[in-house]
Design a protein around this motif. Structure first.
Motif, short mmCIF file in Angstrom:
data_model
loop_
_atom_site.label_atom_id
_atom_site.label_comp_id
_atom_site.label_asym_id
_atom_site.label_seq_id
_atom_site.Cartn_x
_atom_site.Cartn_y
_atom_site.Cartn_z
N GLU A 4 0.80 -1.19 -0.01
CA GLU A 4 0.06 0.05 0.14
C GLU A 4 0.91 1.07 0.07
N GLN A 5 1.97 1.35 0.83
CA GLN A 5 3.01 2.39 0.78
C GLN A 5 3.64 2.65 -0.49
N ALA A 6 4.14 1.56 -1.03
CA ALA A 6 4.42 1.59 -2.60
C ALA A 6 3.64 2.25 -3.42
N ARG A 7 2.30 1.70 -3.41
CA ARG A 7 1.09 2.29 -4.21
C ARG A 7 1.19 3.60 -4.17
N ASN A 8 0.96 4.15 -2.92
CA ASN A 8 1.00 5.49 -2.52
C ASN A 8 1.78 6.37 -2.96
N GLU A 9 3.40 5.82 -3.08
CA GLU A 9 4.46 6.73 -3.50
C GLU A 9 4.40 6.45 -5.01
N SER A 10 3.90 5.59 -5.56
CA SER A 10 3.83 5.46 -7.17
C SER A 10 2.69 6.54 -7.50
N THR A 11 1.71 6.48 -6.66
CA THR A 11 0.76 7.50 -7.25
C THR A 11 1.21 8.76 -7.06
N GLU A 12 1.72 9.09 -5.67
CA GLU A 12 2.33 10.51 -5.58
C GLU A 12 3.42 11.01 -6.55
N GLY A 13 4.13 9.79 -6.99
CA GLY A 13 4.99 10.54 -8.09
C GLY A 13 4.46 10.59 -9.34
N ILE A 14 3.34 9.90 -9.72
CA ILE A 14 2.79 10.23 -10.93
C ILE A 14 1.93 11.57 -10.92
N ASN A 15 1.43 12.09 -9.55
CA ASN A 15 0.65 13.41 -9.61
C ASN A 15 1.43 14.26 -9.04
N ALA A 16 2.75 14.19 -8.95
CA ALA A 16 3.85 15.18 -8.37
C ALA A 16 3.68 16.30 -9.16
N TRP A 17 3.52 16.34 -10.45
CA TRP A 17 3.42 17.45 -11.35
C TRP A 17 2.18 18.47 -10.70
N LYS A 18 1.27 18.05 -10.25
CA LYS A 18 0.36 18.86 -9.71
C LYS A 18 0.85 19.94 -8.66
N LYS A 19 1.99 19.50 -8.15
CA LYS A 19 2.32 20.51 -6.88
C LYS A 19 3.53 21.25 -7.44
N ARG A 20 3.93 21.24 -8.61
CA ARG A 20 5.12 21.97 -9.16
C ARG A 20 4.64 22.86 -10.11
N ALA A 21 5.30 24.01 -10.04
CA ALA A 21 5.16 25.11 -11.36
C ALA A 21 5.23 24.49 -12.58
N PRO A 22 4.62 24.58 -13.79
CA PRO A 22 3.56 25.52 -13.68
C PRO A 22 2.11 25.32 -13.21
N TYR A 23 2.01 24.04 -12.89
CA TYR A 23 0.78 23.41 -12.48
C TYR A 23 0.18 23.69 -11.13
N ARG A 24 1.05 24.11 -10.29
CA ARG A 24 0.79 24.15 -8.84
C ARG A 24 -0.24 25.37 -8.79
N ILE A 25 -1.43 25.29 -7.82
CA ILE A 25 -2.38 26.38 -7.96
C ILE A 25 -1.96 27.19 -6.72
N HIS A 26 -1.64 28.59 -7.13
CA HIS A 26 -1.08 29.56 -5.91
C HIS A 26 -2.11 29.70 -5.19
N GLU A 27 -1.77 29.87 -3.75
CA GLU A 27 -2.63 30.01 -2.53
C GLU A 27 -2.91 31.81 -2.58
N PRO A 28 -4.00 31.93 -2.11
CA PRO A 28 -4.51 33.47 -2.04
C PRO A 28 -3.53 34.34 -1.19
N ASN A 29 -2.86 33.90 -0.34
CA ASN A 29 -1.71 34.49 0.74
C ASN A 29 -0.24 34.50 -0.14
N GLU A 30 -0.26 33.98 -1.31
CA GLU A 30 0.96 34.16 -1.88
C GLU A 30 1.33 35.61 -2.81
N ASN A 31 0.44 36.25 -2.80
CA ASN A 31 0.60 37.45 -3.64
C ASN A 31 0.81 37.20 -5.04
#
Length: 160
Positions: A4-31
């Motif tokens: 299960e941990q390996a599957r989560n890490e694998s999925t997290e790696g696949i979805n890591a692009w969502k947390k990086r620029a240019p795809y990361r959504i900026h929070e309202p407090n980030e100006n």
């Protein structure tokens, strides 16, 4: 448990692009100061640009751009990846690597809306090339800032 941990890490790696620029959504407090808004043809993908002026703006006549855009050239404005914020629909994107003809998110790649297939940008390793025809440029001053400054020499009119 380890599976299960390996599957989560694998999925997290696949979805890591969502947390990086240019795809990361900026929070309202980030100006994130949105100067321009843009969207794909159908409106499912909406994004903002913070930089007033592109780092560069160009017309490219290479055969890849001609084929991908079904046009004699591509108009692109170059930005840092941090200059864009997806306001909506970054989960509705798909990628294409013209070199390997793959749909994996592998850099450099073409990025488009998965519904209307509007090209959104070309994503490079460090920069992105946005398409100014999708950006809502409201004033003549804004349009002047995005005016192409360079035409790549690989023209359809060349005899090489």
């Amino acid at each position: 448990m380890a599976q299960e941990q390996a599957r989560n890490e694998s999925t997290e790696g696949i979805n890591a692009w969502k947390k990086r620029a240019p795809y990361r959504i900026h929070e309202p407090n980030e100006n994130f100061n949105a100067r321009y808004e843009a969207n794909c043809h159908c409106g499912r993908v909406k994004y903002e640009i913070s930089r007033k002026e592109p780092l560069d703006s160009k017309l490219c006549h290479c055969t890849t751009c001609q084929t991908q855009h079904a046009a004699p050239f591509q108009w692109a404005a170059i930005f840092h990846k941090e200059d864009i914020n997806f306001a909506k629909g970054h989960h509705d994107l798909e990628w294409y690597d013209p070199t390997s003809k793959s749909v994996e998110h592998k850099l450099p790649c073409k990025v488009r809306c998965s519904y209307c297939h509007s090209p959104i940008m070309d994503e490079g390793r460090n920069m992105i090339l946005l398409f100014p025809s999708l950006i809502h440029l409201k004033t003549d001053e804004d349009r002047a800032l995005f005016k192409p400054r360079y035409v790549y020499p690989y023209s359809i009119f060349s005899h090489n």
